[in-house]
Design a protein around this motif. Structure first.
Motif, PDB file in Angstrom:
ATOM      1  N   LEU A 165       0.854  -1.179   0.000  1.00 10.27           N
ATOM      2  CA  LEU A 165       0.000   0.000   0.000  1.00 10.27           C
ATOM      3  C   LEU A 165       0.891   1.229   0.000  1.00 10.27           C
ATOM      4  O   LEU A 165       1.922   1.265   0.679  1.00 10.27           O
ATOM      5  CB  LEU A 165      -0.907  -0.006   1.229  1.00 10.27           C
ATOM      6  CG  LEU A 165      -1.985  -1.093   1.267  1.00 10.27           C
ATOM      7  CD1 LEU A 165      -2.719  -1.049   2.595  1.00 10.27           C
ATOM      8  CD2 LEU A 165      -2.950  -0.926   0.110  1.00 10.27           C
ATOM      9  N   PRO A 166       0.544   2.260  -0.777  1.00  7.74           N
ATOM     10  CA  PRO A 166       1.408   3.447  -0.850  1.00  7.74           C
ATOM     11  C   PRO A 166       1.480   4.169   0.490  1.00  7.74           C
ATOM     12  O   PRO A 166       0.488   4.301   1.201  1.00  7.74           O
ATOM     13  CB  PRO A 166       0.728   4.311  -1.913  1.00  7.74           C
ATOM     14  CG  PRO A 166      -0.694   3.856  -1.931  1.00  7.74           C
ATOM     15  CD  PRO A 166      -0.667   2.399  -1.609  1.00  7.74           C
ATOM     16  N   THR A 167       2.682   4.605   0.826  1.00  5.74           N
ATOM     17  CA  THR A 167       2.898   5.361   2.051  1.00  5.74           C
ATOM     18  C   THR A 167       3.623   6.663   1.736  1.00  5.74           C
ATOM     19  O   THR A 167       4.225   6.814   0.672  1.00  5.74           O
ATOM     20  CB  THR A 167       3.732   4.567   3.072  1.00  5.74           C
ATOM     21  OG1 THR A 167       5.024   4.297   2.512  1.00  5.74           O
ATOM     22  CG2 THR A 167       3.053   3.259   3.452  1.00  5.74           C
ATOM     23  N   VAL A 168       3.540   7.597   2.657  1.00  6.14           N
ATOM     24  CA  VAL A 168       4.329   8.823   2.605  1.00  6.14           C
ATOM     25  C   VAL A 168       5.073   8.921   3.929  1.00  6.14           C
ATOM     26  O   VAL A 168       4.766   8.212   4.893  1.00  6.14           O
ATOM     27  CB  VAL A 168       3.444  10.066   2.367  1.00  6.14           C
ATOM     28  CG1 VAL A 168       2.867  10.049   0.972  1.00  6.14           C
ATOM     29  CG2 VAL A 168       2.328  10.147   3.414  1.00  6.14           C
ATOM     30  N   THR A 169       6.055   9.789   3.970  1.00  4.69           N
ATOM     31  CA  THR A 169       6.878   9.930   5.169  1.00  4.69           C
ATOM     32  C   THR A 169       6.424  11.157   5.947  1.00  4.69           C
ATOM     33  O   THR A 169       6.446  12.274   5.434  1.00  4.69           O
ATOM     34  CB  THR A 169       8.366  10.060   4.802  1.00  4.69           C
ATOM     35  OG1 THR A 169       8.747   8.947   3.992  1.00  4.69           O
ATOM     36  CG2 THR A 169       9.220  10.076   6.060  1.00  4.69           C
TER      37      THR A 169
ATOM     38  N   PRO B 134      10.975  21.132  16.468  1.00  3.03           N
ATOM     39  CA  PRO B 134       9.669  20.535  16.134  1.00  3.03           C
ATOM     40  C   PRO B 134       9.191  21.051  14.781  1.00  3.03           C
ATOM     41  O   PRO B 134       9.368  22.222  14.459  1.00  3.03           O
ATOM     42  CB  PRO B 134       8.751  21.024  17.255  1.00  3.03           C
ATOM     43  CG  PRO B 134       9.653  21.595  18.302  1.00  3.03           C
ATOM     44  CD  PRO B 134      10.882  22.055  17.606  1.00  3.03           C
ATOM     45  N   LEU B 135       8.561  20.182  14.010  1.00  4.11           N
ATOM     46  CA  LEU B 135       7.958  20.593  12.756  1.00  4.11           C
ATOM     47  C   LEU B 135       6.442  20.643  12.907  1.00  4.11           C
ATOM     48  O   LEU B 135       5.866  19.991  13.786  1.00  4.11           O
ATOM     49  CB  LEU B 135       8.348  19.632  11.634  1.00  4.11           C
ATOM     50  CG  LEU B 135       9.840  19.614  11.268  1.00  4.11           C
ATOM     51  CD1 LEU B 135      10.065  18.792  10.001  1.00  4.11           C
ATOM     52  CD2 LEU B 135      10.400  21.012  11.078  1.00  4.11           C
ATOM     53  N   PRO B 136       5.758  21.402  12.060  1.00  6.09           N
ATOM     54  CA  PRO B 136       4.307  21.522  12.184  1.00  6.09           C
ATOM     55  C   PRO B 136       3.600  20.194  11.956  1.00  6.09           C
ATOM     56  O   PRO B 136       4.112  19.302  11.268  1.00  6.09           O
ATOM     57  CB  PRO B 136       3.940  22.532  11.092  1.00  6.09           C
ATOM     58  CG  PRO B 136       5.205  23.272  10.803  1.00  6.09           C
ATOM     59  CD  PRO B 136       6.305  22.295  11.014  1.00  6.09           C
ATOM     60  N   PHE B 137       2.415  20.094  12.518  1.00  2.00           N
ATOM     61  CA  PHE B 137       1.567  18.925  12.302  1.00  2.00           C
ATOM     62  C   PHE B 137       1.337  18.710  10.804  1.00  2.00           C
ATOM     63  O   PHE B 137       1.151  19.662  10.057  1.00  2.00           O
ATOM     64  CB  PHE B 137       0.226  19.127  13.017  1.00  2.00           C
ATOM     65  CG  PHE B 137      -0.760  18.020  12.797  1.00  2.00           C
ATOM     66  CD1 PHE B 137      -0.593  16.796  13.418  1.00  2.00           C
ATOM     67  CD2 PHE B 137      -1.842  18.194  11.951  1.00  2.00           C
ATOM     68  CE1 PHE B 137      -1.494  15.773  13.214  1.00  2.00           C
ATOM     69  CE2 PHE B 137      -2.749  17.177  11.738  1.00  2.00           C
ATOM     70  CZ  PHE B 137      -2.574  15.953  12.370  1.00  2.00           C
ATOM     71  N   ALA B 138       1.372  17.448  10.387  1.00  2.00           N
ATOM     72  CA  ALA B 138       1.132  17.043   8.996  1.00  2.00           C
ATOM     73  C   ALA B 138       2.213  17.562   8.051  1.00  2.00           C
ATOM     74  O   ALA B 138       1.916  18.041   6.955  1.00  2.00           O
ATOM     75  CB  ALA B 138      -0.257  17.467   8.528  1.00  2.00           C
ATOM     76  N   THR B 139       3.468  17.460   8.465  1.00  2.00           N
ATOM     77  CA  THR B 139       4.587  17.721   7.563  1.00  2.00           C
ATOM     78  C   THR B 139       4.888  16.415   6.839  1.00  2.00           C
ATOM     79  O   THR B 139       5.374  15.460   7.436  1.00  2.00           O
ATOM     80  CB  THR B 139       5.825  18.207   8.338  1.00  2.00           C
ATOM     81  OG1 THR B 139       5.503  19.428   9.007  1.00  2.00           O
ATOM     82  CG2 THR B 139       6.990  18.450   7.399  1.00  2.00           C
ATOM     83  N   LEU B 140       4.579  16.368   5.545  1.00  2.00           N
ATOM     84  CA  LEU B 140       4.600  15.112   4.775  1.00  2.00           C
ATOM     85  C   LEU B 140       5.503  15.220   3.553  1.00  2.00           C
ATOM     86  O   LEU B 140       5.570  16.272   2.914  1.00  2.00           O
ATOM     87  CB  LEU B 140       3.178  14.760   4.314  1.00  2.00           C
ATOM     88  CG  LEU B 140       2.150  14.504   5.426  1.00  2.00           C
ATOM     89  CD1 LEU B 140       0.745  14.623   4.867  1.00  2.00           C
ATOM     90  CD2 LEU B 140       2.368  13.131   6.032  1.00  2.00           C
ATOM     91  N   TYR B 141       6.161  14.095   3.235  1.00  2.00           N
ATOM     92  CA  TYR B 141       6.998  14.000   2.039  1.00  2.00           C
ATOM     93  C   TYR B 141       6.668  12.702   1.317  1.00  2.00           C
ATOM     94  O   TYR B 141       6.187  11.736   1.921  1.00  2.00           O
ATOM     95  CB  TYR B 141       8.478  14.011   2.418  1.00  2.00           C
ATOM     96  CG  TYR B 141       8.937  15.307   3.032  1.00  2.00           C
ATOM     97  CD1 TYR B 141       9.558  16.279   2.269  1.00  2.00           C
ATOM     98  CD2 TYR B 141       8.724  15.563   4.389  1.00  2.00           C
ATOM     99  CE1 TYR B 141       9.967  17.480   2.828  1.00  2.00           C
ATOM    100  CE2 TYR B 141       9.123  16.759   4.959  1.00  2.00           C
ATOM    101  CZ  TYR B 141       9.742  17.714   4.175  1.00  2.00           C
ATOM    102  OH  TYR B 141      10.130  18.897   4.730  1.00  2.00           O
TER     103      TYR B 141
END
Length: 289
Positions: A18-22, A105-112
Motif C-alpha cells: 500500500l502506498p505510504t508517505v513519510t 519541532p515541525l508543524p503537524f502534517a509535515t509530509l513527504y
C-alpha cells in the motif's frame, strides 16, 4: 502536499505494498532510537524511526498515503476527537525526542513522498536547521497565561419600581424618576468597575511579561483565548511563550510566585517545559516538500 503528488509512487515503495508517505515530526542532530520505541505516532502499524542525512536526523514515520491525502486530512481535521488524537500523538513523539536531544519541532502534517525527499530537504536547509539547533540547545519553552481575577460577587441592580408602562404620576412619578437615576448609577458603576479591573489586569500582565522576558532569551506573544476556552468568569489578557535556559527554571518559578503575591488583580498560570514549538520556525523550522 497535493493529492496529485500523493498518487505518485514513492521511491521506497515496492509492488504490492500500500502506498505510504513519510511523516516528519522533528529534526535534530542525533536521536537515540531507543527513546522512540513504543510510541504509536500517527499510525501504530509502522514504527516511529530516525532518518539520517549528513549531520541532521529526522524523526519520521511511514503513514498511509490514502489516509493523509488532502481530502482525507481535511476531513480528519474537522473531527474534533480525531484531531485531538493526532495532535497528542504528534506532541508525544516530539517531546520524547526533545527529552534526549535538542530538537526542532515541525508543524503537524509535515509530509513527504518518501525518505529520499526528506533527505533532500534536510540537505537543502542544513545550515538553517543547524543554526536553529544551536539556538535551541540547552533551552526549553515555557508558557505563561495571565487572566483577570474573577470579579467579586454582586447582585444585579434591580430595575426601579414602577418602571413599566402606566407607572405612577405626580409625586409617585418623581420617586420613580429618582429610583431610575439610582438604577442607572448602579449600572454605570458596575460598568466602570469592569473597565477598571480590565485596565488593572492589562497593566499587571505587562509587568508579568517584563519580568519573564528578563529571564528569557526570546519571547513571543500569542493570541489570547476567547470566552469559549476561558469561560465567562475571567478574561485572558496575556498568552505568551518564552525560550529560557533550562538552568533558570528555579528562577522562573520563584519570580512567578512573587508575582502571584504582588499582582492580585490577575491570575497567573505557568505551563511547561515544552519542546520549543514557538521558536522553531526562524528560517529553520520549515522546509519545502
Amino acid at each position: 502536499m497535493t493529492s496529485e503528488q500523493l498518487n505518485e509512487q514513492s521511491p521506497e515503495q515496492t509492488p504490492g505494498q500500500l502506498p505510504t508517505v513519510t511523516y516528519v515530526f522533528a529534526v535534530c542532530r542525533r536521536c537515540d532510537p531507543a527513546a522512540l520505541v513504543g510510541l504509536p505516532g500517527l499510525d501504530a502499524a509502522a514504527p516511529v524511526r530516525t532518518l539520517a542525512a549528513g549531520p541532521l536526523t529526522a524523526v519520521v514515520q511511514d503513514v498511509s498515503a490514502v489516509d493523509f491525502a488532502e481530502d482525507a486530512l481535511r476531513q480528519r481535521l474537522t473531527d474534533r476527537d480525531e484531531l485531538e488524537r493526532c495532535a497528542r500523538a504528534h506532541h508525544e513523539v516530539i517531546m520524547a525526542a526533545s527529552a534526549v536531544t535538542p530538537t526542532v519541532p515541525l508543524p503537524f502534517a509535515t509530509l513527504y513522498l518518501g525518505d529520499a525527499r526528506v533527505r533532500a530537504a534536510l540537505r537543502e536547509k542544513e545550515v538553517s536547521f543547524l543554526a536553529a539547533l544551536g539556538r535551541l540547545t540547552g533551552r526549553v519553552e515555557w508558557g505563561v497565561k495571565v487572566y483577570t481575577a474573577p470579579a467579586p460577587p454582586t447582585s444585579s441592580p434591580a430595575p426601579p419600581p414602577g418602571a413599566g408602562p402606566g407607572a405612577a404620576t405626580g409625586a409617585a412619578a418623581g420617586a420613580a424618576a429618582g429610583s431610575g437615576r439610582a438604577y442607572l448609577d448602579r449600572v454605570r458603576s458596575r460598568h466602570q468597575g469592569r473597565e477598571q479591573r480590565q485596565n488593572e489586569a492589562l497593566q499587571a500582565a505587562e509587568r508579568v511579561d517584563a519580568v519573564v522576558r528578563g529571564l528569557a532569551v526570546a519571547a513571543r506573544r500569542l493570541r489570547p483565548h476567547g470566552v469559549e476556552v476561558t469561560g465567562a468568569h475571567r478574561t485572558h489578557v496575556l498568552n505568551a511563550a518564552y525560550l529560557i535556559d533550562s538552568a533558570r527554571e528555579s528562577e522562573l518559578r520563584t519570580a512567578l510566585e512573587t508575582l502571584r503575591r504582588e499582582e492580585t488583580a490577575v491570575q497567573i498560570e505557568l505551563s511547561g517545559p515544552w519542546a520549543p514549538y514557538s521558536f522553531a520556525d526562524a528560517s529553520g523550522g520549515s522546509v519545502p516538500r
